[in-house]
Design an enzyme around this catalytic site. Structure first.
Site, mmCIF file in Angstrom:
data_model
loop_
_atom_site.group_PDB
_atom_site.id
_atom_site.type_symbol
_atom_site.label_atom_id
_atom_site.label_comp_id
_atom_site.label_asym_id
_atom_site.label_seq_id
_atom_site.Cartn_x
_atom_site.Cartn_y
_atom_site.Cartn_z
ATOM 1 C CG HIS A 18 -2.174 -0.820 0.937
ATOM 2 N ND1 HIS A 18 -2.892 -1.433 1.926
ATOM 3 C CD2 HIS A 18 -2.799 -1.105 -0.223
ATOM 4 C CE1 HIS A 18 -3.921 -2.069 1.380
ATOM 5 N NE2 HIS A 18 -3.881 -1.884 0.083
ATOM 6 C CD GLU B 139 -2.316 -18.681 -23.131
ATOM 7 O OE1 GLU B 139 -1.674 -17.740 -22.653
ATOM 8 O OE2 GLU B 139 -3.331 -19.140 -22.599
ATOM 9 C CG ASN C 179 2.791 -12.914 -20.565
ATOM 10 O OD1 ASN C 179 3.475 -12.152 -21.215
ATOM 11 N ND2 ASN C 179 1.724 -12.522 -19.892
ATOM 12 C CG ASP C 180 1.067 -19.091 -20.394
ATOM 13 O OD1 ASP C 180 1.911 -19.474 -19.567
ATOM 14 O OD2 ASP C 180 -0.082 -18.733 -20.074
ATOM 15 N NE ARG D 239 3.547 -16.375 -16.914
ATOM 16 C CZ ARG D 239 2.363 -16.051 -17.399
ATOM 17 N NH1 ARG D 239 1.731 -16.886 -18.230
ATOM 18 N NH2 ARG D 239 1.792 -14.940 -17.080
ATOM 19 C CB CYS E 254 -3.670 -10.011 -24.851
ATOM 20 S SG CYS E 254 -3.730 -11.799 -24.751
HETATM 21 C C1 PEP Z 1 -0.092 -14.786 -21.679
HETATM 22 O O1 PEP Z 1 0.163 -15.943 -21.349
HETATM 23 O O2 PEP Z 1 0.611 -14.114 -22.430
HETATM 24 C C2 PEP Z 1 -1.306 -14.123 -21.164
HETATM 25 C C3 PEP Z 1 -1.705 -12.963 -21.627
HETATM 26 O O3 PEP Z 1 -1.994 -14.733 -20.172
HETATM 27 P P1 PEP Z 1 -1.496 -14.830 -18.650
HETATM 28 O O4 PEP Z 1 -0.334 -13.912 -18.494
HETATM 29 O O5 PEP Z 1 -2.664 -14.465 -17.821
HETATM 30 O O6 PEP Z 1 -1.131 -16.289 -18.545
HETATM 31 MG MG MG Z 2 -1.372 -17.189 -20.482
#
Ligand code: PEP
Ligand code: MG
Length: 600
Positions: A195, A437, A460-461, A471, A508
């Protein structure tokens, strides 16, 4: 002091450079003397406790008002939470019981129960982060009962900037300052999401946390530089270091002003290519931030927050009203809701919690949803109901088989039939998107595009599964990069496959929120990016600085590179023609814009 002892590294939680003198604030636990309360006075002692609690409440209310006025209503809620901690009836009941039954003084009983509670919170990963809030409240009550003054608050002496060093920075302490009083905060404990960190960021005061062992080296009066973007503190800096820190700060402030202007501007590159910038939304708090930062819709609404830390699954009603509320906030713009992505890095359902040898390759995400219609159906029904009022769409994560899309469609049709039979107000169809992904999804992107209405790459995945790098593993962090040439080629494949089927794939994953990577994505041909809400101004500003043509040339040569380092070098060289790379990472949320949006 050796050269390495002079430089302390921590976590930068609020950007900005502060140059000034250190002030070390040691908040020590008060010594509580032992005192037995005569039997006939225990009720008066209980009364004394209640009075102290009442007075601390008034103080917290004043802090709340101050936070509301200076940082915004979201920040003010931090103090509502502290008031709830203060007035917890189980806790106070237990303290009163100790006073009555053991004839302990109010302060002794309060201290005893506080220690118990702190031990409990320390053991919980979820509550540990809120410990500074709890200590702030408890310390204040103790000081009140002992009749002692609380923290001594240093002010800027003779206009010389002060940088406050503490072991633990509490929200109450943070909100008492503004930039005229304090140039920066540094603390040994705390993280980006604590916070006090959120408050320092909102108040625009540079702050570095997690400076383990710093209080052993810093003395009050010592000259220091604090760099809140990079999480650095330099003790006894040289004149040269001060000069370069100040020059950096000037560039950073100039960028901040430009970002502020970019909030309402269209995301069009310097050579006229239009991008669509959507926002990722993780929690209800992100909704307003996304709107006020000009998101053209939601490209990824994560739904895990509805489940995490709760004993049972949220019902259809709760989800329908949340989805409709977010949908309404965006008018007719799309709001893409991702079905539960549980398991792996997110806690699995309470009932499904069992040990798996490889959770990231296990029963998670869409696999859980398809195996558990009792979990998935209410979520789909909630989306169909919300779609009666807004542009709601469904996106499914961790797809590896085309059949999974078909099965989801069947479930949508079943849910729509049920709702129609029940006479509930709901849409009869739901646009269905697939997250790309996994390498399997990349290679099947053309068929997945055919089977669905849209594709969005979760980098990311995709990075994790392609490079076989967990990750979340800090040891492998250096290997986790979406700039690996294999990822670039996959991104290209997906875009082409989607386009051949008349789809416009978006990205995304976090990659879209990073300026250098956003430049690469533009170069690869992506025109729709879904970005973290606080990164929207930076990405929009970047889009407006660069040429898509130049990004395309950089992407083409990056596609030929053989290492991630080479890819980075190519991108940095190309983007360097348009922007000052050194200040890019410091791009922070324009403060004024954020305040006005929050107080709306
Ligand atoms: C991703 O894997 O890139 C993604 C957007 O989903 P998360 O990060 O929620 O796994
Ligand atoms: Mg993901």
């Amino acid at each position: 002091m050796t050269e390495s002892e002079r430089i302390l590294t921590g976590i930068g939680v609020s950007p900005g450079i502060a140059v000034g003198r250190a002030h070390v604030l040691s908040v020590s636990l008060p010594v509580v003397p032992h005192r037995v309360v005569p039997k006939d006075q225990v009720e008066a002692e209980v009364e004394r406790l209640r009075r102290a609690v009442g007075e601390v409440r008034e103080h917290l209310e004043a802090l709340r008002d101050r936070a509301a006025q200076r940082a915004g209503p979201r920040e003010a809620k931090i103090f509502d939470a502290q008031i709830m901690m203060l007035e917890d009836s189980d806790f106070l009941g237990a303290v009163e019981k100790l006073i009555r039954e053991n004839q302990l003084s109010a302060e002794r009983a309060f201290e005893f129960k506080s220690l118990e509670m702190r031990a409990l919170w320390s053991a919980s990963s979820r509550l540990r982060e809120r410990l500074p809030d709890l200590s702030a409240v408890q310390l204040r009550v103790l000081h009140h009962l002992l009749g002692q003054p609380v923290e001594e608050v240093p002010r800027m002496a003779d206009g010389e900037p002060v940088i406050l060093f503490t072991r633990e920075l509490t929200p109450g302490l943070t909100v008492q300052f503004d930039r005229e009083h304090i140039a920066g905060f540094a603390s040994e404990e705390g993280t980006r999401t604590s916070h006090a960190a959120i408050l320092a960021h909102s108040l625009g005061i540079p702050c570095v946390m997690g400076l383990v062992g710093s209080l052993e080296r810093v003395r009050s009066g010592m000259p220091v530089i604090l760099d809140g973007a990079h999480g650095l503190v330099i003790l006894e800096p040289t004149a040269e270091e001060i000069k370069s820190a100040q020059a950096y700060e000037r560039r950073r402030l100039a960028l901040e002003r430009e970002l502020e202007r970019a909030v309402d501007a269209a995301a069009v590159t310097a050579d006229g290519v239009r991008l669509r910038l959507l926002s990722n939304v993780d929690t209800p708090e992100d909704v307003e931030l996304a709107v006020s930062h000009g998101a053209e819709g939601v490209g990824l609404l994560r739904t895990e927050f509805l489940v995490l830390g709760r004993a049972s699954m949220p019902d259809e009603e709760e989800q329908a009203s949340y989805f409709a509320e977010v949908g309404r906030r965006f008018g007719d713009k799309p709001v893409v809701i991702r079905s539960y992505d549980l398991g792996g890095d997110k806690f699995p359902l309470e009932e499904g919690r069992f040990l798996e040898a490889n959770p990231f390759l296990g029963w998670r995400a869409l696999r859980v949803c398809l195996d558990r219609p009792d979990v998935f159906k209410p979520q789909i029904r909630a989306m169909l109901r919300a779609r009666a009022e807004a542009n709601i769409q469904l996106m499914i994560p961790l797809v590896t088989q085309v059949e999974e899309v078909a099965r989801t469609r069947e479930m949508i049709a079943e849910a729509a039939d049920e709702l129609a039979r029940e006479g509930k107000r709901a849409a009869s169809e739901l646009p269905l998107g697939v997250m790309i992904e996994t390498p399997a999804a990349v290679m099947l992107a053309d068929q997945l595009a055919e089977a669905s209405e849209f594709l969005s790459v979760g980098t990311n995945d995709l990075t994790q599964y392609t490079l076989v790098v967990d990750r979340g593993n800090a040891r492998l962090a250096g290997r986790f990069t979406p700039h690996h040439p294999s990822i670039l080629r996959m991104l290209k494949l997906v875009l082409e496959a989607g386009k051949r089927r008349g789809r416009e794939p978006s990205v995304c994953g976090e990659m879209a929120s990073d300026p250098l990577s956003a430049f690469l994505l533009i170069g690869l041909g992506y025109r729709v990016l879904s970005v973290a809400p606080l990164k929207l101004p930076l990405v929009r500003w970047l889009v407006r600085q660069v040429d898509a043509g130049s990004a395309e040339r950089a992407a083409s040569s990056a596609l030929e590179a053989s290492t991630a380092a080479d890819v980075r070098e190519i991108l940095e060289k190309a983007i360097g023609e348009f922007v000052d790379l050194k200040v890019l990472e410091a791009g922070r949320l324009p403060r004024a814009k954020r305040e006005s949006s929050l107080s709306r």
